[in-house]
Design a protein around this motif. Structure first.
Motif, mmCIF file in Angstrom:
data_model
loop_
_atom_site.group_PDB
_atom_site.id
_atom_site.type_symbol
_atom_site.label_atom_id
_atom_site.label_comp_id
_atom_site.label_asym_id
_atom_site.label_seq_id
_atom_site.Cartn_x
_atom_site.Cartn_y
_atom_site.Cartn_z
ATOM 1 N N CYS A 198 1.971 6.541 3.666
ATOM 2 C CA CYS A 198 1.236 5.682 2.737
ATOM 3 C C CYS A 198 1.848 5.796 1.344
ATOM 4 O O CYS A 198 2.547 6.770 1.036
ATOM 5 C CB CYS A 198 -0.232 6.100 2.657
ATOM 6 S SG CYS A 198 -1.105 6.087 4.235
ATOM 7 N N ASP A 199 1.539 4.817 0.493
ATOM 8 C CA ASP A 199 1.928 4.958 -0.900
ATOM 9 C C ASP A 199 1.003 5.972 -1.573
ATOM 10 O O ASP A 199 0.077 6.502 -0.942
ATOM 11 C CB ASP A 199 1.939 3.609 -1.611
ATOM 12 C CG ASP A 199 0.568 2.951 -1.722
ATOM 13 O OD1 ASP A 199 -0.467 3.655 -1.627
ATOM 14 O OD2 ASP A 199 0.514 1.718 -1.899
ATOM 15 N N ILE A 200 1.208 6.253 -2.855
ATOM 16 C CA ILE A 200 0.457 7.302 -3.529
ATOM 17 C C ILE A 200 -1.023 6.957 -3.645
ATOM 18 O O ILE A 200 -1.869 7.835 -3.837
ATOM 19 C CB ILE A 200 1.064 7.612 -4.922
ATOM 20 C CG1 ILE A 200 0.486 8.925 -5.484
ATOM 21 C CG2 ILE A 200 0.868 6.442 -5.859
ATOM 22 C CD1 ILE A 200 0.719 10.148 -4.623
ATOM 23 N N ASN A 201 -1.371 5.671 -3.473
ATOM 24 C CA ASN A 201 -2.767 5.255 -3.500
ATOM 25 C C ASN A 201 -3.412 5.240 -2.120
ATOM 26 O O ASN A 201 -4.564 4.840 -1.981
ATOM 27 C CB ASN A 201 -2.889 3.875 -4.150
ATOM 28 C CG ASN A 201 -2.499 3.900 -5.614
ATOM 29 O OD1 ASN A 201 -2.970 4.757 -6.363
ATOM 30 N ND2 ASN A 201 -1.636 2.982 -6.022
ATOM 31 N N GLY A 202 -2.650 5.670 -1.110
ATOM 32 C CA GLY A 202 -3.213 5.788 0.224
ATOM 33 C C GLY A 202 -3.101 4.560 1.091
ATOM 34 O O GLY A 202 -3.717 4.513 2.165
ATOM 35 N N ARG A 203 -2.323 3.570 0.692
ATOM 36 C CA ARG A 203 -2.150 2.357 1.495
ATOM 37 C C ARG A 203 -0.944 2.510 2.424
ATOM 38 O O ARG A 203 0.168 2.786 1.944
ATOM 39 C CB ARG A 203 -1.956 1.137 0.591
ATOM 40 C CG ARG A 203 -3.159 0.808 -0.290
ATOM 41 C CD ARG A 203 -2.895 -0.443 -1.111
ATOM 42 N NE ARG A 203 -1.835 -0.209 -2.089
ATOM 43 C CZ ARG A 203 -2.052 -0.012 -3.385
ATOM 44 N NH1 ARG A 203 -3.286 -0.012 -3.860
ATOM 45 N NH2 ARG A 203 -1.044 0.171 -4.216
ATOM 46 N N PRO A 204 -1.115 2.343 3.739
ATOM 47 C CA PRO A 204 0.016 2.452 4.666
ATOM 48 C C PRO A 204 1.144 1.508 4.276
ATOM 49 O O PRO A 204 0.911 0.370 3.856
ATOM 50 C CB PRO A 204 -0.588 2.070 6.022
ATOM 51 C CG PRO A 204 -2.033 2.423 5.886
ATOM 52 C CD PRO A 204 -2.385 2.106 4.452
ATOM 53 N N ILE A 205 2.373 1.995 4.417
ATOM 54 C CA ILE A 205 3.560 1.203 4.074
ATOM 55 C C ILE A 205 4.177 0.675 5.364
ATOM 56 O O ILE A 205 4.829 1.419 6.114
ATOM 57 C CB ILE A 205 4.590 2.044 3.308
ATOM 58 C CG1 ILE A 205 3.972 2.617 2.024
ATOM 59 C CG2 ILE A 205 5.819 1.205 2.969
ATOM 60 C CD1 ILE A 205 4.884 3.582 1.289
ATOM 61 N N GLY A 206 3.939 -0.584 5.644
ATOM 62 C CA GLY A 206 4.520 -1.201 6.835
ATOM 63 C C GLY A 206 4.229 -0.408 8.087
ATOM 64 O O GLY A 206 3.091 -0.001 8.343
ATOM 65 N N ASP A 207 5.290 -0.168 8.869
ATOM 66 C CA ASP A 207 5.141 0.608 10.108
ATOM 67 C C ASP A 207 5.831 1.963 9.989
ATOM 68 O O ASP A 207 6.330 2.511 10.970
ATOM 69 C CB ASP A 207 5.691 -0.174 11.303
ATOM 70 C CG ASP A 207 7.194 -0.413 11.224
ATOM 71 O OD1 ASP A 207 7.784 -0.145 10.142
ATOM 72 O OD2 ASP A 207 7.783 -0.850 12.235
ATOM 73 N N LEU A 208 5.842 2.531 8.773
ATOM 74 C CA LEU A 208 6.551 3.791 8.547
ATOM 75 C C LEU A 208 5.735 4.984 9.040
ATOM 76 O O LEU A 208 4.528 5.067 8.821
ATOM 77 C CB LEU A 208 6.869 3.978 7.064
ATOM 78 C CG LEU A 208 7.730 2.910 6.388
ATOM 79 C CD1 LEU A 208 8.098 3.366 4.977
ATOM 80 C CD2 LEU A 208 8.968 2.595 7.212
ATOM 81 N N ILE A 209 6.431 5.904 9.695
ATOM 82 C CA ILE A 209 5.846 7.168 10.116
ATOM 83 C C ILE A 209 6.845 8.289 9.804
ATOM 84 O O ILE A 209 8.031 8.043 9.571
ATOM 85 C CB ILE A 209 5.514 7.198 11.628
ATOM 86 C CG1 ILE A 209 6.783 6.970 12.465
ATOM 87 C CG2 ILE A 209 4.435 6.185 11.974
ATOM 88 C CD1 ILE A 209 6.568 7.175 13.969
#
Length: 379
Positions: free
Chosen positions: A303-314
């Motif tokens: 996730c970004d620093i605000n907690g939002r998932p970034i695409g399909d990154l793991i």
């Protein structure tokens, strides 16, 4: 009031706890259990923090479950006196038990065999020490415990009758609920664990035992049980934080997860499309609990620093201090320069939190606190 932000200048990796989500998760569990007429005895092995445990309670009664006697010591020092030690007692811990009881702690132990019952009886008699016990019932073939209504239950009752070791009731843990493939299957496990302990409690009563505690518990079954007739209390722990395993079961959504690991981008492997961060398995744990679920989340969702998932990154791979971020689809990862801070949602909150000495706090508006310590280990 505006949301407090993650501490940007704190060295990474560190553990971040969103208090708004923590409180919402606790409120959800309480709301579900309220009409079922049971007590919540939260398992504090997940959080191991006095400040987190305080948020479960708004009354003087504060029953908890612990997984180590070290936890029992710690929480006793913070005013928690009604404690269930939720692991079958080992003989080399009897002296520790005596210390806690002598300090006025209402400690309950777990038994699941005649051999330990005899050793505990001998110790109790030698030291004239009253000890309370629950018999552990195996409700799903998952781990330890006696089969429901097993003949060995009668043997233990006969051995302990009239002694200072008092059987208070029964407990079970529906561990196989973590392998469920649907919410209806979780509900079936909830019914199964209830039936196992209620029938065993009736057996104890028929043998003359005054049963006061009939205890069940796992986060999935606690949240999806519908009928707890005959049960007195529910134990669960990970529900306060949640994690990707729980999300994979459908018990929560990724956005409900209160815990994350903050990490920083430290490099790239451009030819492989990787981003390298400073959170490896020492920061995230080795737990791959989602590997056998419908969606394998690797070592955690990025996730970004605000907690939002970034695409399909793991986090697709992890060495001791290096995490490798890649795209689930195999695409090259762009747009995350060195110095970018990210948050990783964990597979298993208990094991990830165990890597740290405390929580940095997000959204604790009513207090100046920015950090809550926790304990680890067995000593």
């Amino acid at each position: 009031m505006p949301m407090k932000q993650a501490p940007i200048n704190q060295e990474t990796p560190y553990l971040l706890l969103d208090i708004n989500k923590l409180d919402a998760n606790i409120a959800r569990m309480k709301a579900h259990l309220a009409p079922l007429n049971v007590t919540l005895r939260p398992h504090v092995k997940t959080n191991k923090s006095a400040q987190v445990a305080d948020r479960f309670f708004n009354t003087a009664d504060r029953p908890i479950t612990v997984s180590t006697l070290h936890e029992a010591d710690f929480f006793a020092q913070h005013g928690f006196t009604d404690i269930l030690y939720g692991v079958a007692i080992a003989p080399n811990k009897f002296e520790h038990v005596r210390k806690l009881i002598s300090e006025g702690i209402d400690l309950k132990l777990i038994l699941d065999n005649v051999q330990t019952a005899q050793l505990l009886l001998d110790f109790s008699s030698l030291h004239h020490l009253p000890i309370k016990v629950l018999l552990e019932i195996d409700s799903d073939g998952h781990r330890s415990g006696l089969p429901p209504c097993d003949a060995e239950i009668e043997q233990i009752v006969g051995l302990l009758q009239g002694s200072l070791v008092t059987i208070c009731g029964v407990m079970t843990h529906a561990g196989n609920s973590y392998n469920s493939r649907s919410l209806s299957e979780i509900e079936q496990y909830a019914n199964q664990e209830r039936d196992a302990v209620v029938s065993s409690a009736e057996m104890l009563r028929s043998l003359g035992v005054n049963v006061t505690i009939v205890s069940v518990g796992s986060t999935p079954t606690a949240l999806f049980c519908k009928d707890l007739t005959g049960v007195t209390e529910v134990r669960a722990g990970v529900f306060a934080f949640f994690d990707l395993v729980m999300a994979g079961l459908g018990v929560c959504k990724p956005d409900d997860i209160a815990l994350s690991v903050v990490t920083m981008v430290i490099g790239h492997q451009k030819e492989k499309g990787w981003v390298i961060v400073d959170a490896g398995w020492m920061a995230l744990s080795r737990d791959r609990g989602t590997a056998n679920q419908k969606v394998d989340q690797g070592y955690g969702i990025v996730c970004d620093i605000n907690g939002r998932p970034i695409g399909d990154l793991i986090v697709s791979a992890a060495n001791q201090e290096h995490g490798i971020i890649s795209s689930r689809s195999g695409k090259h990862v762009d747009g995350l320069p060195v110095g970018t801070q990210l948050r990783i949602l964990p597979n298993h909150a208990c094991s990830t939190a165990a890597q740290y000495s405390g929580y940095y706090l997000l959204n604790l508006d009513e207090s100046a606190d920015t950090y809550w310590p926790r304990i680890n280990g067995w000593q």
